[in-house]
Design a protein around this motif. Sequence first.
Motif: not given
Length: 121
Positions: A76-103
């Motif tokens: 389905n062309n989707v990557v997930y980030l499951q975030m548990n036990n969140l802390k105040p220091e986790d507050t941020a804008v979260y960005y996704c980056n897709a790149r080619s593998e080294a090979w």
Amino acid sequence: QVQLVESGGALVQPGGSLRLSCESSGFTFTVSSVSWYRQAPGKEREFVAEINSTGTILNYADSVKGRFTVSRDNANNVVYLQMNNLKPEDTAVYYCNARSEAWAIKKYSYWGQGTQVSVSS
């Protein structure tokens, strides 16, 4: 047209959970390595987690180990980030980056627009 769209960010209380999604289109997602980064106001953008194209190699920043889990659904062309036990220091804008593998012969690196995660009482 290449597109990466993050979603799932929200305001949650400390100890809560969120699942972020990174949906992709316009390129061959199945041969892409995907990373999550985050940036808080006044701070540098920092690495959070990454997953290789087949989902067999995972890496995490020390600050999120044991709490965050990155996974992917290549069908389905989707990557997930499951975030548990969140802390105040986790507050941020979260960005996704897709790149080619080294090979990979064809090189690329794409970024999404980011999604806001706020952890507060």
